[in-house]
Design an enzyme around this catalytic site. Structure first.
Site, PDB file in Angstrom:
ATOM      1  N   ILE A 185       7.683 -22.699  18.715  1.00 37.87           N
ATOM      2  CA  ILE A 185       6.114 -22.781  18.745  1.00 37.87           C
ATOM      3  C   ILE A 185       5.365 -21.621  19.185  1.00 37.87           C
ATOM      4  O   ILE A 185       4.705 -20.995  18.581  1.00 37.87           O
ATOM      5  CB  ILE A 185       5.628 -24.148  18.891  1.00 37.87           C
ATOM      6  CG1 ILE A 185       6.175 -25.158  18.079  1.00 37.87           C
ATOM      7  CG2 ILE A 185       4.119 -24.196  18.938  1.00 37.87           C
ATOM      8  CD1 ILE A 185       6.106 -26.809  18.633  1.00 37.87           C
ATOM      9  N   ILE A 241      -1.053 -27.661  23.520  1.00 33.85           N
ATOM     10  CA  ILE A 241      -0.431 -28.122  22.327  1.00 33.85           C
ATOM     11  C   ILE A 241       0.850 -28.755  22.657  1.00 33.85           C
ATOM     12  O   ILE A 241       1.649 -28.830  21.694  1.00 33.85           O
ATOM     13  CB  ILE A 241      -0.345 -27.141  21.390  1.00 33.85           C
ATOM     14  CG1 ILE A 241       0.248 -25.774  21.657  1.00 33.85           C
ATOM     15  CG2 ILE A 241      -1.866 -26.647  20.974  1.00 33.85           C
ATOM     16  CD1 ILE A 241       0.664 -24.817  20.730  1.00 33.85           C
ATOM     17  N   ARG A 300       2.367 -31.406  25.811  1.00 33.19           N
ATOM     18  CA  ARG A 300       2.183 -32.628  26.109  1.00 33.19           C
ATOM     19  C   ARG A 300       1.168 -32.959  27.201  1.00 33.19           C
ATOM     20  O   ARG A 300       0.960 -31.956  27.980  1.00 33.19           O
ATOM     21  CB  ARG A 300       3.577 -33.466  26.552  1.00 33.19           C
ATOM     22  CG  ARG A 300       4.608 -33.675  25.707  1.00 33.19           C
ATOM     23  CD  ARG A 300       4.367 -34.772  24.631  1.00 33.19           C
ATOM     24  NE  ARG A 300       5.244 -35.039  23.795  1.00 33.19           N
ATOM     25  CZ  ARG A 300       5.561 -34.724  22.768  1.00 33.19           C
ATOM     26  NH1 ARG A 300       4.747 -33.648  22.148  1.00 33.19           N
ATOM     27  NH2 ARG A 300       6.406 -35.044  21.873  1.00 33.19           N
ATOM     28  N   ASP A 327      -5.049 -30.547  22.408  1.00 32.14           N
ATOM     29  CA  ASP A 327      -4.451 -31.424  21.398  1.00 32.14           C
ATOM     30  C   ASP A 327      -3.794 -32.747  21.789  1.00 32.14           C
ATOM     31  O   ASP A 327      -3.672 -33.637  21.349  1.00 32.14           O
ATOM     32  CB  ASP A 327      -3.677 -30.616  20.396  1.00 32.14           C
ATOM     33  CG  ASP A 327      -3.253 -31.521  18.948  1.00 32.14           C
ATOM     34  OD1 ASP A 327      -4.114 -32.362  18.526  1.00 32.14           O
ATOM     35  OD2 ASP A 327      -2.023 -31.555  18.559  1.00 32.14           O
ATOM     36  N   GLU A 363      -3.150 -41.357  25.391  1.00 30.29           N
ATOM     37  CA  GLU A 363      -3.747 -41.097  23.912  1.00 30.29           C
ATOM     38  C   GLU A 363      -4.043 -42.460  23.048  1.00 30.29           C
ATOM     39  O   GLU A 363      -2.952 -43.164  22.936  1.00 30.29           O
ATOM     40  CB  GLU A 363      -2.847 -40.176  23.013  1.00 30.29           C
ATOM     41  CG  GLU A 363      -2.571 -38.769  23.806  1.00 30.29           C
ATOM     42  CD  GLU A 363      -1.510 -37.962  22.965  1.00 30.29           C
ATOM     43  OE1 GLU A 363      -1.556 -36.757  23.468  1.00 30.29           O
ATOM     44  OE2 GLU A 363      -0.784 -38.490  22.113  1.00 30.29           O
ATOM     45  N   HIS A 382      -3.995 -35.291  18.822  1.00 30.97           N
ATOM     46  CA  HIS A 382      -2.429 -34.860  18.659  1.00 30.97           C
ATOM     47  C   HIS A 382      -2.056 -34.679  17.167  1.00 30.97           C
ATOM     48  O   HIS A 382      -1.241 -35.435  16.673  1.00 30.97           O
ATOM     49  CB  HIS A 382      -1.678 -35.944  19.284  1.00 30.97           C
ATOM     50  CG  HIS A 382      -0.237 -35.781  19.749  1.00 30.97           C
ATOM     51  ND1 HIS A 382       0.664 -36.268  20.738  1.00 30.97           N
ATOM     52  CD2 HIS A 382       0.666 -34.547  19.436  1.00 30.97           C
ATOM     53  CE1 HIS A 382       1.420 -35.611  20.899  1.00 30.97           C
ATOM     54  NE2 HIS A 382       1.627 -34.592  20.170  1.00 30.97           N
ATOM     55  N   ILE A 383      -2.567 -33.707  16.587  1.00 32.49           N
ATOM     56  CA  ILE A 383      -2.388 -33.491  15.463  1.00 32.49           C
ATOM     57  C   ILE A 383      -1.728 -32.208  15.117  1.00 32.49           C
ATOM     58  O   ILE A 383      -2.084 -31.409  13.911  1.00 32.49           O
ATOM     59  CB  ILE A 383      -3.868 -33.419  14.353  1.00 32.49           C
ATOM     60  CG1 ILE A 383      -4.667 -32.285  15.164  1.00 32.49           C
ATOM     61  CG2 ILE A 383      -4.341 -34.717  14.406  1.00 32.49           C
ATOM     62  CD1 ILE A 383      -6.212 -32.202  14.225  1.00 32.49           C
ATOM     63  N   GLY A 384      -0.977 -31.677  15.862  1.00 28.69           N
ATOM     64  CA  GLY A 384      -0.386 -30.346  15.559  1.00 28.69           C
ATOM     65  C   GLY A 384       0.524 -30.159  14.468  1.00 28.69           C
ATOM     66  O   GLY A 384       0.475 -29.103  13.817  1.00 28.69           O
ATOM     67  N   SER A 385       1.236 -31.156  14.150  1.00 33.74           N
ATOM     68  CA  SER A 385       2.121 -31.295  13.084  1.00 33.74           C
ATOM     69  C   SER A 385       1.494 -31.924  11.786  1.00 33.74           C
ATOM     70  O   SER A 385       2.241 -32.308  10.764  1.00 33.74           O
ATOM     71  CB  SER A 385       3.480 -31.836  13.231  1.00 33.74           C
ATOM     72  OG  SER A 385       3.346 -33.239  13.365  1.00 33.74           O
TER      73      SER A 385
END
Length: 270
Positions: A107, A187, A189, A213, A218, A237-240
């Protein structure tokens, strides 16, 4: 496992004596006790590579959104109280700025590829230095000490796995090493950052801004101070989180489960 559920503990494992494999969505495995699973003969897989492109895209999006104050700008543009746009409402330059990437795995490297297109100077800190060809391809400079990266970067982007070594990797000392004009992007944890120290640093202008993110927990409690700061962007938490990638993640997990049940080599075994 999706969104770290169900919680896998001794009680659950005792109730599932025939369990052969746990297939977990995403890259991080910090929610799993690998020693416990191994002691029950259970194998583990994740989906590390399929999420890297989308997560890198989001990392770059957070750099841009924070630097150009997109959220604040949107709020100003749609506010019923806005009568004019102030001429002195300014953001920070991305092109030509220095990006420090902490964690140059798959990443982190993809973030560097995107940053190169913005003509950014790229520094990185990693457990192991990349080879010269990889560094040259993105123009990245290795910082053996994280302190050197923190002191020089306009944007510090965190892309590391959560381990005992990276737990609260960025705390009060590290934040104070950063430029007062710098932005922290996370991005990876939430627990990679000491959140209380971050709040204090943002409130006291030790650093300029943060784009996150990930947080802990959360979602954050609705009265959390991070939610009240204008110099913070938080995404859920929308990285993927794209349709194609989430489908591929599920397909990857199914392939691992099928392999685990038939005794074949397990793709992406941890």
């Amino acid at each position: 496992m999706w969104y770290h559920k169900p919680v896998i503990n001794e009680e659950l494992l005792q109730s599932l004596p025939n369990l052969k494999i746990v297939a977990s969505a995403g890259v991080g495995i910090d929610h799993l006790d690998l020693n416990l699973l191994s002691s029950h003969g259970v194998k583990v897989s994740n989906t590390p590579f399929v999420v890297s492109t989308d997560t890198a895209d989001l990392g770059m999006a957070l750099v841009l959104a924070s630097s150009r104050r997109l959220v604040e700008g949107y709020q100003m543009a749609v506010s019923p109280d806005t009568e004019y746009f102030p001429a002195d409402w300014l953001g920070a330059e991305v092109s030509g700025a220095t990006l420090g990437i902490v964690g140059m795995g798959t990443i982190g490297y993809k973030v560097a590829e995107r940053a190169k297109a913005f003509e950014m100077k790229i520094l990185y800190h990693n457990r192991n230095q990349r080879n010269k060809e990889e560094e040259s391809a993105v123009g990245a400079i290795y910082c053996k000490k994280i302190d050197d990266l923190l002191q020089q970067s306009d944007f510090v982007l965190l892309s590391v796995s959560l381990t005992p070594q990276t737990h609260k990797l960025i705390g009060k000392r590290e934040l104070e090493l950063m430029k007062s004009t710098a932005t922290l992007i996370n991005i990876s944890r939430g627990l990679v950052v000491d959140q209380d120290a971050l709040v204090e640093a943002l409130q006291n202008k030790v650093i300029k801004a943060a784009a996150l993110d990930v947080t802990y927990p959360e979602p954050l409690p609705r009265d959390h101070p991070l939610l009240k700061l204008k110099n913070v962007i938080i995404t859920p938490h929308i990285g993927s989180a794209t349709k194609k990638t989430r489908r591929l993640m599920m397909e990857n997990m199914m392939e691992s489960i099928q392999a685990g049940l038939t005794g074949l080599p397990i793709p992406n075994e941890v």
